[in-house]
Design a protein around this motif. Structure first.
Motif, PDB file in Angstrom:
ATOM      1  N   LEU A 296       0.834  -1.219   0.000  1.00  0.00           N
ATOM      2  CA  LEU A 296       0.000   0.000   0.000  1.00  0.00           C
ATOM      3  C   LEU A 296       0.864   1.262   0.000  1.00  0.00           C
ATOM      4  N   LEU A 297       1.947   1.252   0.759  1.00  0.00           N
ATOM      5  CA  LEU A 297       2.785   2.453   0.807  1.00  0.00           C
ATOM      6  C   LEU A 297       3.527   2.651  -0.523  1.00  0.00           C
ATOM      7  N   SER A 298       3.995   1.573  -1.119  1.00  0.00           N
ATOM      8  CA  SER A 298       4.675   1.789  -2.403  1.00  0.00           C
ATOM      9  C   SER A 298       3.678   2.250  -3.470  1.00  0.00           C
ATOM     10  N   TYR A 299       2.436   1.820  -3.341  1.00  0.00           N
ATOM     11  CA  TYR A 299       1.399   2.300  -4.268  1.00  0.00           C
ATOM     12  C   TYR A 299       1.184   3.816  -4.101  1.00  0.00           C
ATOM     13  N   VAL A 300       1.065   4.270  -2.848  1.00  0.00           N
ATOM     14  CA  VAL A 300       0.835   5.697  -2.588  1.00  0.00           C
ATOM     15  C   VAL A 300       2.026   6.527  -3.099  1.00  0.00           C
ATOM     16  N   LEU A 301       3.232   6.015  -2.910  1.00  0.00           N
ATOM     17  CA  LEU A 301       4.421   6.771  -3.319  1.00  0.00           C
ATOM     18  C   LEU A 301       4.754   6.598  -4.803  1.00  0.00           C
ATOM     19  N   GLY A 302       4.117   5.587  -5.434  1.00  0.00           N
ATOM     20  CA  GLY A 302       4.447   5.323  -6.835  1.00  0.00           C
ATOM     21  C   GLY A 302       5.871   4.829  -7.005  1.00  0.00           C
ATOM     22  N   LYS A 303       6.362   4.098  -5.988  1.00  0.00           N
ATOM     23  CA  LYS A 303       7.749   3.598  -6.006  1.00  0.00           C
ATOM     24  C   LYS A 303       7.751   2.109  -5.683  1.00  0.00           C
ATOM     25  N   PRO A 304       8.768   1.371  -6.149  1.00  0.00           N
ATOM     26  CA  PRO A 304       8.835  -0.060  -5.812  1.00  0.00           C
ATOM     27  C   PRO A 304       9.094  -0.275  -4.318  1.00  0.00           C
ATOM     28  N   ARG A 305       8.827  -1.494  -3.848  1.00  0.00           N
ATOM     29  CA  ARG A 305       9.013  -1.772  -2.416  1.00  0.00           C
ATOM     30  C   ARG A 305      10.463  -1.599  -1.984  1.00  0.00           C
ATOM     31  N   SER A 306      11.397  -1.811  -2.904  1.00  0.00           N
ATOM     32  CA  SER A 306      12.812  -1.658  -2.564  1.00  0.00           C
ATOM     33  C   SER A 306      13.110  -0.221  -2.096  1.00  0.00           C
ATOM     34  N   HIS A 307      12.351   0.744  -2.605  1.00  0.00           N
ATOM     35  CA  HIS A 307      12.514   2.150  -2.194  1.00  0.00           C
ATOM     36  C   HIS A 307      12.251   2.299  -0.687  1.00  0.00           C
ATOM     37  N   LEU A 308      11.261   1.548  -0.188  1.00  0.00           N
ATOM     38  CA  LEU A 308      10.912   1.644   1.241  1.00  0.00           C
ATOM     39  C   LEU A 308      12.046   1.115   2.100  1.00  0.00           C
ATOM     40  N   HIS A 309      12.688   0.055   1.597  1.00  0.00           N
ATOM     41  CA  HIS A 309      13.789  -0.532   2.368  1.00  0.00           C
ATOM     42  C   HIS A 309      15.020   0.372   2.314  1.00  0.00           C
ATOM     43  N   ALA A 310      15.189   1.080   1.198  1.00  0.00           N
ATOM     44  CA  ALA A 310      16.382   1.918   1.036  1.00  0.00           C
ATOM     45  C   ALA A 310      16.271   3.232   1.813  1.00  0.00           C
ATOM     46  N   TRP A 311      15.052   3.758   2.000  1.00  0.00           N
ATOM     47  CA  TRP A 311      14.871   5.090   2.593  1.00  0.00           C
ATOM     48  C   TRP A 311      13.917   5.069   3.793  1.00  0.00           C
ATOM     49  N   PRO A 312      14.181   4.262   4.809  1.00  0.00           N
ATOM     50  CA  PRO A 312      13.224   4.157   5.928  1.00  0.00           C
ATOM     51  C   PRO A 312      13.011   5.476   6.682  1.00  0.00           C
ATOM     52  N   GLU A 313      14.028   6.352   6.666  1.00  0.00           N
ATOM     53  CA  GLU A 313      13.924   7.593   7.463  1.00  0.00           C
ATOM     54  C   GLU A 313      13.273   8.727   6.673  1.00  0.00           C
ATOM     55  N   LYS A 314      12.963   8.481   5.386  1.00  0.00           N
ATOM     56  CA  LYS A 314      12.372   9.538   4.554  1.00  0.00           C
ATOM     57  C   LYS A 314      10.974   9.926   5.057  1.00  0.00           C
ATOM     58  N   GLU A 315      10.702  11.220   5.069  1.00  0.00           N
ATOM     59  CA  GLU A 315       9.408  11.684   5.589  1.00  0.00           C
ATOM     60  C   GLU A 315       8.411  11.925   4.446  1.00  0.00           C
ATOM     61  N   LEU A 316       7.178  11.505   4.665  1.00  0.00           N
ATOM     62  CA  LEU A 316       6.142  11.711   3.647  1.00  0.00           C
ATOM     63  C   LEU A 316       5.470  13.060   3.861  1.00  0.00           C
ATOM     64  N   ASP A 317       4.927  13.650   2.765  1.00  0.00           N
ATOM     65  CA  ASP A 317       4.158  14.876   2.999  1.00  0.00           C
ATOM     66  C   ASP A 317       2.782  14.492   3.552  1.00  0.00           C
ATOM     67  N   ALA A 318       2.043  15.530   4.005  1.00  0.00           N
ATOM     68  CA  ALA A 318       0.796  15.278   4.750  1.00  0.00           C
ATOM     69  C   ALA A 318      -0.229  14.514   3.898  1.00  0.00           C
ATOM     70  N   THR A 319      -0.320  14.859   2.599  1.00  0.00           N
ATOM     71  CA  THR A 319      -1.313  14.199   1.738  1.00  0.00           C
ATOM     72  C   THR A 319      -0.985  12.719   1.565  1.00  0.00           C
ATOM     73  N   GLN A 320       0.285  12.448   1.306  1.00  0.00           N
ATOM     74  CA  GLN A 320       0.692  11.042   1.124  1.00  0.00           C
ATOM     75  C   GLN A 320       0.413  10.230   2.392  1.00  0.00           C
ATOM     76  N   ALA A 321       0.760  10.810   3.533  1.00  0.00           N
ATOM     77  CA  ALA A 321       0.548  10.088   4.790  1.00  0.00           C
ATOM     78  C   ALA A 321      -0.942   9.840   5.010  1.00  0.00           C
ATOM     79  N   ALA A 322      -1.768  10.862   4.731  1.00  0.00           N
ATOM     80  CA  ALA A 322      -3.224  10.713   4.932  1.00  0.00           C
ATOM     81  C   ALA A 322      -3.783   9.651   3.967  1.00  0.00           C
ATOM     82  N   ASP A 323      -3.328   9.688   2.715  1.00  0.00           N
ATOM     83  CA  ASP A 323      -3.797   8.691   1.729  1.00  0.00           C
ATOM     84  C   ASP A 323      -3.449   7.285   2.197  1.00  0.00           C
ATOM     85  N   PHE A 324      -2.222   7.125   2.665  1.00  0.00           N
ATOM     86  CA  PHE A 324      -1.772   5.805   3.116  1.00  0.00           C
ATOM     87  C   PHE A 324      -2.614   5.332   4.303  1.00  0.00           C
ATOM     88  N   LEU A 325      -2.802   6.217   5.289  1.00  0.00           N
ATOM     89  CA  LEU A 325      -3.548   5.804   6.491  1.00  0.00           C
ATOM     90  C   LEU A 325      -5.001   5.464   6.147  1.00  0.00           C
TER      91      LEU A 325
END
Ligand code: GLN
Length: 280
Positions: free
Chosen positions: A29-58
């Motif tokens: 679900l998070l890679s879908y919201v960010l439009g990025k592959p799952r590997s991106h999540l593993h590479a950038w765990p400390e990256k902060e999402l903007d408010a819209t992305q976070a709200a969409d994900f939640l």
């Protein structure tokens, strides 16, 4: 909570604890919201999402908590390493159905111009996988639902699969006598009273793609009533079925004159696919 990738994934994984694969669902679900592959999540765990992305994900996580399948929330599901559009009008392609594709690829000649039909194609998963692997084959992807036919056609076009025709029809009327080298099908095969239908993701899938009468064998009966007529002599049939239906399906194949009847097990060791041949 700071809306970093890691924090959001941990939060969602806790929220989804009652599901089978909470971490995987959260990552998809998070890679879908960010439009990025799952590997991106593993590479950038400390990256902060903007408010819209976070709200969409939640919001998506909340829908998942209430049971909605991940594939319906993203509109996509991978099958045979191909990204397919799916919606609530089609069955969500299952990994175990790849066994059906494997068997057809293993037993049918790779380099001949075969006519192969996928009966009840849904999202087109089986037909598209076969057409993608075997460019010389011509696939007929048939479904009685116009909505499925549209989705299957869209998937084939997006994936550049041109050796495939999507046909909106009943399998009893769509096919000419002695016209096919093979039939491949994952028809509905669940019994109406099966409690499985009232649990988990299947509750959100179309009953028409799942249920086949009171004993779950109705679609096999109608399909096997037509198959000997539409297959060429020596043509093959490959059927996915429920883990307890192998013997019934083999008996139906025998009754309709098929030979060389065999059943294969899926990765979980369950009898999942039966195949046979029309006498030459
Ligand atoms: N394997 C699916 C399930 O268990 C059923 C698929 C089908 O009926 N073709 O939900």
């Amino acid at each position: 909570m700071q809306h970093t990738i890691e924090n959001l994934l941990n939060h969602a994984t806790t929220q989804l604890a009652q599901h089978d694969q909470p971490r995987l669902d959260a990552e998809v679900l998070l890679s879908y919201v960010l439009g990025k592959p799952r590997s991106h999540l593993h590479a950038w765990p400390e990256k902060e999402l903007d408010a819209t992305q976070a709200a969409d994900f939640l919001a998506l996580v909340e829908q998942r908590v209430t049971g909605h399948p991940v594939a319906h929330l993203t509109g996509r599901r991978e099958f045979w390493s191909l990204e397919l559009d799916v919606s609530d009008v089609t069955l969500i392609p299952r990994p175990e159905t790849e066994l059906l594709v494997e068997q057809a690829l293993a037993l049918l000649p790779a380099h001949e111009a075969l006519q192969v039909a996928d009966l009840g194609t849904g999202s087109g998963a089986i037909a598209i996988a076969l057409a993608h692997e075997r460019r010389r084959w011509q696939l007929l992807a048939i479904d009685r639902s116009i909505n499925c036919t549209r989705i299957a056609r869209g998937n084939a076009q997006r994936l550049d699969v041109t050796n495939l025709n999507c046909i909106n029809a009943n399998w009893s009327t769509a096919l000419a006598d002695n016209s096919l080298h093979a039939i491949v099908s994952n028809p509905p095969y669940v019994a109406m009273s099966d409690p499985h239908l009232r649990r988990g993701d299947v509750r959100f899938e179309p009953l028409i793609a799942l249920v086949a009468g009171t004993d779950g064998l109705e679609a096999f009966r109608s399909l096997l009533g037509e198959a000997p007529r539409v297959l060429k002599n020596g043509g093959r049939i490959f059927l996915e079925h429920g883990m307890e239906q192998a013997e019934d399906v083999r008996n139906l194949l025998k009754k309709h004159g098929f030979t060389d009847i065999e059943t294969c097990r899926d990765l979980a060791g369950l009898e999942r696919v039966s195949q046979a041949r029309k006498p030459a």
